[in-house]
Design an enzyme around this catalytic site. Sequence first.
Site, PDB file in Angstrom:
ATOM      1  N   TRP A 543       2.915 -25.734  29.927  1.00  0.00           N
ATOM      2  CA  TRP A 543       1.847 -25.302  30.825  1.00  0.00           C
ATOM      3  C   TRP A 543       2.069 -25.760  32.265  1.00  0.00           C
ATOM      4  O   TRP A 543       1.183 -25.584  33.092  1.00  0.00           O
ATOM      5  CB  TRP A 543       0.511 -25.837  30.308  1.00  0.00           C
ATOM      6  N   ASP A 544       3.221 -26.338  32.574  1.00  0.00           N
ATOM      7  CA  ASP A 544       3.456 -26.925  33.895  1.00  0.00           C
ATOM      8  C   ASP A 544       2.439 -28.024  34.182  1.00  0.00           C
ATOM      9  O   ASP A 544       1.967 -28.177  35.299  1.00  0.00           O
ATOM     10  CB  ASP A 544       3.411 -25.837  34.974  1.00  0.00           C
ATOM     11  N   TYR A 545       2.107 -28.790  33.146  1.00  0.00           N
ATOM     12  CA  TYR A 545       1.215 -29.926  33.307  1.00  0.00           C
ATOM     13  C   TYR A 545       2.026 -31.174  33.701  1.00  0.00           C
ATOM     14  O   TYR A 545       1.971 -32.214  33.046  1.00  0.00           O
ATOM     15  CB  TYR A 545       0.435 -30.192  32.017  1.00  0.00           C
ATOM     16  N   LYS A 571      -3.033 -33.157  35.484  1.00  0.00           N
ATOM     17  CA  LYS A 571      -3.467 -31.783  35.720  1.00  0.00           C
ATOM     18  C   LYS A 571      -4.468 -31.308  34.673  1.00  0.00           C
ATOM     19  O   LYS A 571      -5.344 -30.501  34.980  1.00  0.00           O
ATOM     20  CB  LYS A 571      -2.256 -30.842  35.721  1.00  0.00           C
TER      21      LYS A 571
END
Length: 868
Positions: A543-545, A571
């Site tokens: 999730w691009d966290y 995030k």
Amino acid sequence: MPQRPTPAFLRVMTWVIGLCGIALLLGGGWLVAIGGSAYYVVASLFFLGTAYLLHRARPEALGVFAVLVIGTLIWALYEVGFDWWPLAARGDVVFVLGALLLLPWITRPLSRRSVADALDGRDRSVTPLKGHGAFLTASLLVAVAVAATSWFTDLHAKEGELPGTRLGAADNGIPEGEWLAYGRSQMGQRYSPLADITPANVASLKVAWQFETGDEPQPGDPEETTFQVTPLKIGERLYLCTPHQNVIALDATTGAEVWRYDPVIQGELALQHLTCRGLSYQSAAAAAAAGTQSGATTTPATPATTGAPEGTATGLSAEGGLTAPQETAETPANTGGAPVDQTGGNTDPGLPVAVANARTTTCDDKLFMPTADGRIVILDPETGAVCRNAGGGDGQIDLWDRMPNVNPGSYYSTSPVIVAGNSVIVGGTVLDNVSTAEASGVIRAFDITTGNLLWNWDSGRPNDTQPIAEGQTYTPNSPNSWSIMSADENLGLVYVPLGNQPPDQWGANRSPEVEEYSSSIVALDIRTGQPRWHFQTVHHDLWDYDVPAQPSLVDLPIGGEIVPALVQPTKQGEIFVLDRRTGEPVMPVVEKPAPGGAVAPDRTAPTQPKSAISFDPPPLRERDMWGATMFDQLACRIAFHGLNYGGRFTPPSLDGSLIYPGNFGVFNWGSVAVDPARGVMFATPTYLAFTSRLVPRPDNRTLVVNQSQPQGALPALNENFGAPYAIELGPFTSALGLPCQQPPWGYVAGVDLTTGETAWMHKNGTTRDASPVPLPFRMGVPNLGGPMMTAGGVAFLSGTIDYYVRGYNVTTGEELWKARLPAGGQATPMTYRGADGRQYLLVVAGGHGSLGTKRGDSVIAYALPQGG
């Protein structure tokens, strides 16, 4: 006898209401078919019935519409209660049309005996509306009463108070009026012990001076070109860097420019971001303590000139003339610009030619500036000259050395470096979602004096930190640290917030080492680079966290003892509080089940960590959809049902997934502010949903999510060359560009870190600068840029998407003061004491390209009136 035409306004209203009914019938039928609310179909029948009766000029049209008003009101209250903005989206069209139906241009024709009478005017007698008009009037008045009640009811506020001083702030050796690192100290607290500005007098703050850097947009800039700097305050000067990499020194009391240095950045860079969040500093005393001070003095100045060669520092003397350039270093020129090595080998571009022309000096104190073409430039804070007693003699450190997949601009440090003893520790950002052949996310330490590599921590080889040999390269495409690190030199540890491996949304081919360290906080030994502990905030991140924010280090009383803690915002909204000695949670962390369903052969982690301090929003429901009108809200409801969504950590999919919170983050690089004397935190959670869709790639060259190749060296983002899928990413918005989820989208919150309790939480910011009409509705808007707290009990924030800096009461969260900015304030404010004895608040207003706030180049200082 020919009929007279229907009155124009009645005819128009008939068509408008009829078309609304048709639209609601079609859209509402679609929504019902996919399992959504039946309200819109029912409402369409009342719209169409009203239109028919208007066409027949029957007064019953008003009564039918009154039933629609009351029914809509009951349905809206059932779904959202007395919450103004969700109520407005459901009822605005109905209310406005109902009010228009009561205008005399409608009521007069409806009071005729028959359609024929209304059309030809033969019978001028008027019949009563038989209570239909009164019924509609009453229904609208009830709607007004509900709206007024909801306007003054805040269902999203939490009221309370944070405790006062109870711990006593630790002495970190920094004079109270100084700001020596990005977070004031390398503890990353964003807290100042200055207490002149208080809740009682903050409303008296006025502009003391304003400075424009002259940094303007340039052709070829990436979309995310941002003025995010938090300046340093050292002695009587401020030091800052601009998006286009100039370093500027200002007089802290007057704002006058003292000197400016242009590193002459190599052109044609493959940039995704162009920014500089800040500089780093080493004092002569710290250098001496590290055993490196040579005792050399500054080289005498040569006669003044009327200009400065390209790549030099320029400035003003006490008389206002140009300062003299210092002795020039004899450094070989290198034009750079080496091509990308597609095989993964090292074709280091070397250091640019600018250093050959830079004036140099022997530095006592030193400033460190990371550049967009992959260098660290080391400057003299006094003159702006390059330090010839650093970086091996040319005052620069080459970050492309031993790096794979060299492509200038695709790797550099957007954040300030860590200075510990006589070493500089640096990470860097790599291109996200461009290809699987990117630079390494290696963390390195260099000797400041010699420029020699001291150690390298490469997550692909996490336990082998000895400098790799020349000719070898680091692990390509490994997780990187693009945000700001913190350090505790007493413990001998540097704390690294780590991202995940690109491509962010596809993880089928990740190595065991990547799986272990991705999206983690990693504590490295300052002396050796050896990992001492790490804590993973997201398992198998799709999730691009990234861990996006600087950890804040603070000592907290927990369980009857003082624990050296680390506070890490994320995030996804978790605030992890860890023992910074060991990485063990101080506040409880539990593993919660997470959704499955990743596209094979990828997978999802069965559980994800959740902290006792969490700003994780509740899962979205259909009733949480929003819009400016009932029509775009209906469209958002349909879109919601069309996306794959099982709550937080829903994986990307081929059909499209709803990601909430999105990769914008509940928290981003602005982090939080921590008051070490009170043991409390000031946070700025933001809530925006995004969509994510995997797009199959036919080969490693074809563009599948970009319509055309960007100009010059700018990368084609989200193509994921080398991976089986590209990715389509974007905010979850309506056709009008508004978020599909209902507001608030942004808050300020106060947390007691000793108990984990959120004492207060208020929506924050207005839509004044984010809507076509500049209406200052306090809806709670997104924020990008961090907060700052003071011992005076006031916190400051400028990062909202409306152009204001605000001051808040730390104890209650009440907004006490705000001042209009000339552009977006997407940077973290700081504070210091000037030579005149006053406490200054400093704000940078430069905007943010991809956030859509107005660009600018202003540095603004505020202070209380003299003698006030």
